[in-house]
Design a protein around this motif. Structure first.
Motif, PDB file in Angstrom:
ATOM      1  N   GLU A  93      -7.687 -11.664 -21.299  1.00  0.00           N
ATOM      2  CA  GLU A  93      -6.269 -11.395 -21.506  1.00  0.00           C
ATOM      3  C   GLU A  93      -5.721 -10.442 -20.326  1.00  0.00           C
ATOM      4  O   GLU A  93      -4.677 -10.697 -19.759  1.00  0.00           O
ATOM      5  N   ARG A  97     -19.127 -17.078 -25.212  1.00  0.00           N
ATOM      6  CA  ARG A  97     -18.344 -16.439 -26.242  1.00  0.00           C
ATOM      7  C   ARG A  97     -18.455 -14.916 -26.400  1.00  0.00           C
ATOM      8  O   ARG A  97     -17.394 -14.162 -26.832  1.00  0.00           O
ATOM      9  N   ALA A  98     -19.922 -14.646 -26.009  1.00  0.00           N
ATOM     10  CA  ALA A  98     -19.804 -12.951 -26.177  1.00  0.00           C
ATOM     11  C   ALA A  98     -18.890 -12.260 -24.912  1.00  0.00           C
ATOM     12  O   ALA A  98     -18.728 -10.901 -25.244  1.00  0.00           O
ATOM     13  N   ILE A  99     -18.314 -12.907 -23.980  1.00  0.00           N
ATOM     14  CA  ILE A  99     -17.447 -12.034 -23.112  1.00  0.00           C
ATOM     15  C   ILE A  99     -16.179 -11.917 -23.851  1.00  0.00           C
ATOM     16  O   ILE A  99     -15.423 -12.718 -24.304  1.00  0.00           O
ATOM     17  N   PRO A 100     -15.881 -10.514 -23.887  1.00  0.00           N
ATOM     18  CA  PRO A 100     -14.739 -10.157 -24.605  1.00  0.00           C
ATOM     19  C   PRO A 100     -13.400 -10.967 -24.180  1.00  0.00           C
ATOM     20  O   PRO A 100     -13.069 -10.965 -22.994  1.00  0.00           O
ATOM     21  N   ASN A 101     -12.635 -11.146 -25.284  1.00  0.00           N
ATOM     22  CA  ASN A 101     -11.266 -11.444 -24.939  1.00  0.00           C
ATOM     23  C   ASN A 101     -10.344 -10.594 -24.192  1.00  0.00           C
ATOM     24  O   ASN A 101      -9.350 -11.169 -23.407  1.00  0.00           O
ATOM     25  N   GLU A 102     -10.323  -9.423 -24.163  1.00  0.00           N
ATOM     26  CA  GLU A 102      -9.609  -8.427 -23.680  1.00  0.00           C
ATOM     27  C   GLU A 102      -9.878  -8.764 -21.994  1.00  0.00           C
ATOM     28  O   GLU A 102      -8.950  -8.574 -21.481  1.00  0.00           O
TER      29      GLU A 102
END
Lengths: 430, 301, 321
Positions: free
Chosen positions: B192, B184-189
């Motif tokens: 995207e 989860r800690a891996i950024p959504n950016e």
């Protein structure tokens, strides 16, 4: 409801998903043991015992090999497992899940009764020559008059003591009554010795003290009826606890006995005797070997003596226990012959020679050289009534609650009534 | 859109203070204090284990006579007995095979499940997480009987795969619980950005997510391996009761060969356990470097 | 639930009116991916963990000796017997004592040591390996070793006497008043390495630039840790706490091997009680197991709701403020 049938249904579902996985991978000998399959004369007998190291493990392997030679077409698949694993996990699981071995260890009293009543054991009453030869020791393995197991070792629990320390304290003869025992304890305390060690950390060694008082207080007639009926209303069960409390008040035990283990290492109850730190221990017949193994030179000490627990009641009741062999109900007939061979005089003599315990066959017992073991066998023979350790006789469900309650008396927080309550609660849940 | 660079790099960890660092960095937390704490922690951790090691060099009689002393004389027979027994080496092989299999299975199945729970939204996601977590909450010993029946019905008794699969199942709860926050800690950016670049979800999983979560993967791998290495109940039910030859029993089962019903060869037990511990330790040492390492680089949007 | 929208599903919602067929195909694809990814784990897990556990729970409604067919349905009798047994209640109390002590003592200790070890030290690999070694040692042997070390003539007492603190020498595991705390000490020794390992792995996710930025702003080391490192370590800490809580409730192996729950029940735990009283009575044992499960589940759900809620919101290292 049958646990097996429910599991089968669900397992069928799961098996579909795992079929590939189950077929892959190397398999090594996980076959169904009961049926040879190909050649009609081929018979495999699986045998589970509790010897995990030599000399006993080697002896059992030799015995199996000998039987195979004498009976062509018979193969014996023998494995030794750790005792607790075998008794508490492997055998009950195997009986319930259908992978039961053909010949295995059957414990007397409550366990053989439960297993026989559930129909897992084969009736051994037909082995009359062996039964006659073994004598009274077969009784704890009888259920409703039929023989469901045959013992290969059985001995009395008694007091193993340091003759030198007793002499030095002025105890000239082993006590024969409770009063003499209490006097002996006082004398040993005054002389600076610790009278007894007890492995209360393991629970059951403390339990044995209470059982002995209970057996003495209740006597043969009460024991014969109360134990099978699980009826603890007789006041003798309370008297046992009271006598134990009185005994404890004399400060007879080693320091820190609440955490002392029974057999592991120098600070175990056996180790304390072996190293001369305590004067005696109330323990079963195997203790000669255990104490011997814990001495600096690994030999049974010269000064080790044995005397039976003093009579605390009117009957000469001796407490003891042992191990035996049983046969699974679906085992081949050759398994019966194998059990007979196991209990033959020759094999029993070799068992005795291995030092692993007191054999049940009288001829082998007569060949015992250790005077302490001879004394133990003599006490057994002279008894009015032989009572199994109560936790064995009552059944495996009783061990934990009973021994825990007894240890609370040792710890000073429990009462004799607590023990009876534990017994009654467990009995009510049966 | 720019993203703060994520640098996970051993070289950038705090070093012995170079002169160009601000003063607070050089004086505060002077190395001696750190080393002192480290040494105390090491001594306490390792002390009892060293006790086990050294006790292996004493004969059982010596141990019984004098529980707290040093070996006198040094008794090599225990270690020799263990190292020269075929059963020990068979057990090492067996434990290794089962350990590697369990670890791989737990990591692969665990990271895939954790990925879905961590980064997809769908009804029942929370329930799935709770389901896996619930696996930790029930003591295994009680389930031994139904498990035995199930294994026998599936024909998995007495096989290696029959031991590995249930062990993977039992390792999944810890694995999933640890991996979900890491994933989860891996950024959504990042995700995207990958989508804009035309990478599929699977591609993102394979090429970006997995390498970034390497510390987490290695951690759960180590835990799964150690768990398998020291496991007793499942090997007892599946291998020992299932008829596998004793040479192929895993190491924890093998220690029983030094005990009888009433006594134990304590010296040999200590020697055996000291040696049995080594491969697991070696595995940890190898893996430990990867926990610290990771992907060096920056992601710019 | 609205806080959970991390908008993970295939990126930005299309601005143009979405054709329903494209949305459906995307949903179908999503479910396929979910199934493929979770499927294997789920199948294996349900078969080998959930199924046996569910069946064991069924046993708890019966009076059963494990050998006969399941016949004597007694409903909740086993549960009543357990919950009115003072020994079991004492075990529950012990479990919660250990739980609270673990969180309050082991947690900060592990974090502090991990923070210290996260620096470049000489011999760092060896130090980390040494601290992790207790976890690697099998429970059976760890228990045996400590039993020998703590015995009246064992290593610990000998050491105390050697440094002149002989007055403190005592039969550590035989004193019911201190036995639980001695046990806690042993448990800390065994499991702290695991905690430190987890924290170290979590620390890898804390970017070094943040420390440098803070340093440039003039923050002390302590301020840096408190305001930046620890919050970022939050998810890891909460995971460790969760595992530690569950582990404390399920505590069995170390206690069984070292003290069997003694002396006189001072170190008794629910799982130890379950094994002692469940012999030859799998129905009763299963009831204890179910009670243990329910307690763990309730604690876990409460914990999830109050402590881990923030972790359910998406990533936190995106966009450093």
């Amino acid at each position: 409801m049958n646990a097996r049938s429910t599991m089968r249904l669900v397992a069928g579902f799961a098996a579909a998903g795992l079929a590939i996985g189950a077929l892959a991978g190397c398999s090594a000998g996980g076959d169904d043991p009961d049926n040879g399959g190909d050649a009609p004369e081929e018979v495999t007998i699986t045998w589970w015992h509790n010897a995990t190291s030599d000399p006993l493990q080697g002896l059992w392997e030799d015995v199996a090999a000998e039987f195979e030679e004498a009976n062509p077409g018979v193969t014996i698949d023998v494995t030794g497992y750790q005792n607790e694993d075998l008794q508490r996990t492997l055998i009950p699981n195997a009986l319930q899940s259908g992978g039961a071995p053909d010949v295995f260890m059957v414990w007397p009293g409550g366990e053989v009764r439960a297993q026989a009543e559930a129909g897992h054991l084969r009736d051994l009453s037909s082995l009359t020559s062996t039964i006659d030869a073994l004598g009274a020791s077969v009784n704890p393995w009888k259920v409703d008059g039929a023989q469901y197991g045959l013992p290969y070792t059985f001995g009395a629990t008694g007091i193993w003591y340091n003759t030198e320390q007793y002499e030095a304290a002025g105890v000239t003869a082993p006590p024969t009554t409770l009063l003499e025992l209490e006097e002996a304890v006082s004398k040993l305390n005054e002389a600076g010795s610790t009278p007894f060690s007890v492995g209360a950390g393991d629970g059951w060694p403390a339990g044995h003290w209470w059982y002995q008082f209970a057996i003495g207080a209740c006597g043969k007639s009460v024991l014969e009826t109360a134990v099978p009926a699980l009826d603890f209303s007789d006041p003798c069960w309370i008297t046992a606890g009271e006598q134990l409390e009185d005994f404890l008040a004399l400060d007879p035990f080693n320091d820190g006995f609440l955490a002392t283990p029974a057999q592991t290492g120098a600070d175990s109850s056996a180790g304390l005797v072996a190293n001369g730190n305590t004067a005696a221990e109330f323990m079963g017949p195997w203790n000669a070997g255990v104490i011997g193994s814990l001495t600096p030179d690994a030999e049974v000490p010269e000064w080790l003596g044995w005397y039976p627990f003093p009579a605390t009641g009117s009957d000469a009741v001796v407490m003891g226990g042992g191990d035996g062999w049983g046969v699974y109900k679906d085992a081949p007939d050759e398994a019966l012959a194998f059990v007979e061979y196991l209990l033959s005089e020759d094999v029993q003599k070799r068992f005795a020679a291995s030092g692993a315990g007191v054999p049940t066959h009288p001829a082998a017992a007569a060949a015992l050289t250790d005077p302490n073991l001879q004394a133990s066998a003599a006490a057994l023979a002279a008894a009015d009534y032989v009572q199994l350790w109560l936790d064995s006789d009552l059944g495996p469900a009783f061990g934990g609650p009973l021994n825990n309650a007894i240890v609370t008396i040792f710890g000073g927080t429990g009462t004799p009534q607590d023990v009876v309550k534990a017994l009654e609660d467990t009995a009510a849940a049966q | 859109m720019s993203v703060t660079p994520i640098v996970i790099d051993e070289a950038s960890a705090v070093d012995a203070p170079p002169a160009d660092l601000p003063r607070w960095r050089r004086s505060w937390m002077a190395q001696p204090l750190v080393y002192f704490v480290a040494i105390v922690a090491v001594l306490i951790s390792v002390g009892p284990v060293v006790f086990v090691w050294i006790s292996g060099f004493r004969s059982t009689a010596d141990l019984n006579a004098n529980p707290a002393g040093m070996p006198d004389p040094w008794y090599f027979q225990n270690y020799v007995t263990v190292l020269t027994s075929a059963r020990f080496w068979g057990s090492v092989f067996s434990s290794s095979l089962v350990g590697v299999g369990t670890t791989l299975g737990a990591i692969v199945l665990g990271v895939m499940a954790a990925y879905v729970i961590a980064r997809y939204t769908f009804p029942g996601r929370q329930g799935l997480y709770v389901l896996f977590a619930a696996g930790l909450m029930f003591p295994v010993t009680v389930a031994a009987l139904p498990l035995s029946i199930l294994l026998r019905d599936l024909g998995l008794h007495g096989t290696f795969i029959g031991l590995i699969i249930p062990q993977v199942a039992f390792a999944l709860p810890t694995t999933v619980i640890i991996l979900v926050p890491f994933l989860r800690a891996i950024p959504n950016e990042l995700e995207e950005a990958a989508a804009i670049d035309g990478t599929t979800r699977i591609g993102f999983f394979w090429r970006i997510l997995l390498p970034l979560s390497m510390p987490g993967l290695v951690t759960v791998g180590v835990l799964a391996f150690i768990g398998s290495w020291n496991a007793y109940l499942l090997p007892l039910l599946i291998m020992a009761a299932g008829g596998m030859p004793q040479e192929l029993w895993t190491l924890p089962l093998g220690v029983q060969q030094f005990s009888t019903q009433y006594s134990a060869d304590t010296g040999a037990v200590m020697a055996y356990t000291s040696l049995a511990m080594l491969p697991a330790l070696a595995f940890f040492l190898i893996a430990e470097k990867r926990i610290v390492g990771g992907l060096t680089g920056a992601v710019k949007g | 639930m609205t806080t959970h929208t991390s908008a993970v599903i295939a990126a930005p919602a299309p601005a143009a009116p979405a054709a329903p067929r494209r949305r459906a195909r995307r949903d179908g694809r999503k479910w396929l991916e979910i199934g493929l990814f979770v499927g294997p784990a789920l199948i294996v897990f349900v078969t080998f963990v959930i199924l046996p556990v569910a069946l064991a729970a069924v046993y708890s409604l019966f009076n059963w000796n494990g050998l006969t067919p399941l016949e004597r349905f007694v409903g909740l009798d086993n549960y009543v017997r357990a919950l009115t047994d003072p020994i079991f209640l004492g075990a529950i109390r012990n479990n919660f004592t250990i739980l609270i002590a673990s969180i309050l003592i082991q947690g900060p200790l592990a974090i502090a040591i991990a923070l210290l070890l996260n620096r470049k030290l000489r011999g760092r690999t060896i130090i980390r390996a040494a601290i992790f070694v207790p976890y690697v040692l099998a429970e059976v042997i760890a228990g045996l070793a400590w039993k020998l070390l703590l015995s009246p003539r064992g290593g610990v007492n000998a050491l105390l006497e050697a440094v002149g603190l002989g007055a403190f020498a005592q039969p550590w595991l035989a004193n019911p008043d201190i036995a639980l705390w001695v046990m806690f000490g042993i448990l800390t020794w065994k499991y702290l390495g695991f905690a430190i390992l987890l924290m170290l792995a979590g620390l890898q996710g804390v970017p070094e630039e943040l420390h440098e930025a803070a340093a440039i702003d003039g923050a002390t080391w302590w301020q840096t840790q408190w305001h930046i490192t620890l919050p970022l370590l939050g998810p890891t800490i909460r995971i460790w706490a969760f595992l530690s809580i569950i582990g404390s409730l399920q505590l069995f192996d170390m206690v069984w091997v070292t003290t069997r729950g003694g002396p006189v029940g001072a170190t008794n735990t629910m799982a130890v009680y379950m094994l002692q009283y469940g012999q030859g009575a799998p129905g009763y044992g299963s009831a204890i197991a179910v009670i243990l499960f329910v307690i763990s589940l309730v604690v876990a759900l409460l914990y999830q709701r109050f402590a881990m809620r923030r972790d359910l919101v998406g990533a936190i290292t995106s966009g450093v403020r």
